[in-house]
Scaffold this active site. Structure first.
Site, PDB file in Angstrom:
ATOM      1  N   ASN A  45       0.708  -1.294   0.023  1.00 58.43           N
ATOM      2  CA  ASN A  45      -0.029  -0.003  -0.039  1.00 58.43           C
ATOM      3  C   ASN A  45       0.915   1.259   0.002  1.00 58.43           C
ATOM      4  OD1 ASN A  45       0.828  -0.830   2.590  1.00 58.43           O
ATOM      5  ND2 ASN A  45      -1.168   0.060   3.604  1.00 58.43           N
ATOM      6  N   GLU A  47       0.387   5.267   0.726  1.00 59.35           N
ATOM      7  CA  GLU A  47      -0.926   6.159   1.345  1.00 59.35           C
ATOM      8  C   GLU A  47      -0.073   7.513   0.759  1.00 59.35           C
ATOM      9  OE1 GLU A  47      -1.003   5.422   5.662  1.00 59.35           O
ATOM     10  OE2 GLU A  47      -2.197   3.624   5.112  1.00 59.35           O
ATOM     11  N   CYS A  56      -4.111   0.709  -2.674  1.00 56.85           N
ATOM     12  CA  CYS A  56      -4.030  -0.650  -2.083  1.00 56.85           C
ATOM     13  C   CYS A  56      -3.045  -1.415  -2.439  1.00 56.85           C
ATOM     14  CB  CYS A  56      -5.308  -1.349  -1.935  1.00 56.85           C
ATOM     15  SG  CYS A  56      -6.645  -0.754  -0.925  1.00 56.85           S
ATOM     16  N   GLU A  58      -2.936  -4.457  -3.350  1.00 61.60           N
ATOM     17  CA  GLU A  58      -3.676  -5.641  -4.325  1.00 61.60           C
ATOM     18  C   GLU A  58      -3.480  -4.762  -5.622  1.00 61.60           C
ATOM     19  OE1 GLU A  58      -4.793  -4.670  -1.480  1.00 61.60           O
ATOM     20  OE2 GLU A  58      -5.935  -6.467  -0.516  1.00 61.60           O
ATOM     21  N   CYS A  87     -10.026  -5.224  -0.229  1.00 59.96           N
ATOM     22  CA  CYS A  87     -11.295  -4.432  -0.070  1.00 59.96           C
ATOM     23  C   CYS A  87     -12.144  -4.502  -1.336  1.00 59.96           C
ATOM     24  CB  CYS A  87     -10.804  -2.760   0.272  1.00 59.96           C
ATOM     25  SG  CYS A  87     -10.162  -2.170  -1.365  1.00 59.96           S
ATOM     26  N   CYS A  90     -10.552  -3.177  -4.651  1.00 58.01           N
ATOM     27  CA  CYS A  90      -9.613  -4.331  -5.456  1.00 58.01           C
ATOM     28  C   CYS A  90     -10.210  -5.421  -5.736  1.00 58.01           C
ATOM     29  CB  CYS A  90      -8.555  -4.745  -4.176  1.00 58.01           C
ATOM     30  SG  CYS A  90      -7.592  -3.346  -3.706  1.00 58.01           S
TER      31      CYS A  90
HETATM   32  N1  THU Z   1      -5.250  -1.572   2.336  1.00 61.12           N
HETATM   33  C1  THU Z   1      -5.040  -2.304   1.404  1.00 61.12           C
HETATM   34  O1  THU Z   1      -3.651  -2.186   0.836  1.00 61.12           O
HETATM   35  N2  THU Z   1      -5.463  -3.402   0.936  1.00 61.12           N
HETATM   36  C2  THU Z   1      -6.633  -3.505   1.144  1.00 61.12           C
HETATM   37  O2  THU Z   1      -7.287  -4.296   0.523  1.00 61.12           O
HETATM   38  C3  THU Z   1      -7.507  -2.630   2.158  1.00 61.12           C
HETATM   39  C4  THU Z   1      -6.750  -1.655   2.976  1.00 61.12           C
HETATM   40  C5  THU Z   1      -4.432  -0.451   2.851  1.00 61.12           C
HETATM   41  C6  THU Z   1      -5.007   1.057   2.702  1.00 61.12           C
HETATM   42  C7  THU Z   1      -4.573   1.868   3.499  1.00 61.12           C
HETATM   43  O3  THU Z   1      -3.294   1.981   3.383  1.00 61.12           O
HETATM   44  C8  THU Z   1      -4.545   0.879   4.722  1.00 61.12           C
HETATM   45  O4  THU Z   1      -4.502  -0.495   4.441  1.00 61.12           O
HETATM   46  C9  THU Z   1      -5.418   0.993   5.882  1.00 61.12           C
HETATM   47  O5  THU Z   1      -6.690   0.949   5.156  1.00 61.12           O
END
Ligand code: THU
Length: 130
Positions: A45, A47, A56, A58, A87, A90
């Site tokens: 991920n 941010e 994300c 994925e 999520c 994704c």
């Molecule tokens: N996140 C992912 O990388 N993949 C997911 O399927 C859900 C959430 C990340 C996004 C964010 O940086 C952190 O997890 C918290 O939501």
């Protein structure tokens, strides 16, 4: 008990989580996407101070694969502090290429589970007629 290949894919996802840029959530996620030919594409991920721009793990892995010309996949492993399924955003992106994808999740909490995309996301959005 996960198969040896599953463990390897989870290990790759865990390694990728080590590169996560997650200063805002403190929730580092790693993904490892296994292409049909055996190539593994990893992602973490990423941010942003403008929170909604976060990508994300994925979708980073999927974008790396597709940009290398790979569109067919065997499995996806996701690693997080608390084992998590991808999520909805994704899952929608993954469904575009691999609606029956096998998905593994693992985490620092010791959880190891597998499912399929079709099982947890049976009604992805499709354009009418496609
Ligand atoms: N996140 C992912 O990388 N993949 C997911 O399927 C859900 C959430 C990340 C996004 C964010 O940086 C952190 O997890 C918290 O939501």
């Amino acid at each position: 008990m996960p198969a040896v290949e599953d463990e390897k894919l989870l290990l790759e996802a865990k390694r990728a989580a080590g590169n996560a840029y997650a200063p805002y959530s403190g929730f580092p996620v790693g993904a490892a996407l296994l292409g049909e030919d055996g190539t593994i594409f990893t992602g973490c991920n990423m941010e942003n101070a403008s929170y909604g721009l976060t990508i994300c793990a994925e979708r980073v892995a999927l974008g790396k694969a597709v940009s290398e010309g790979v569109r067919r996949f065997r499995a996806l492993a996701v690693w997080a502090p608390v084992a998590s399924w991808p999520c909805g955003a994704c899952l929608q992106c993954l469904a575009e290429f691999a609606p029956g994808l096998r998905i593994l999740r693992g985490g620092e909490d010791g959880v190891r589970e597998s499912t399929t995309l079709a099982e947890i996301f049976p009604a992805s959005f499709r354009l009418a007629g496609s």
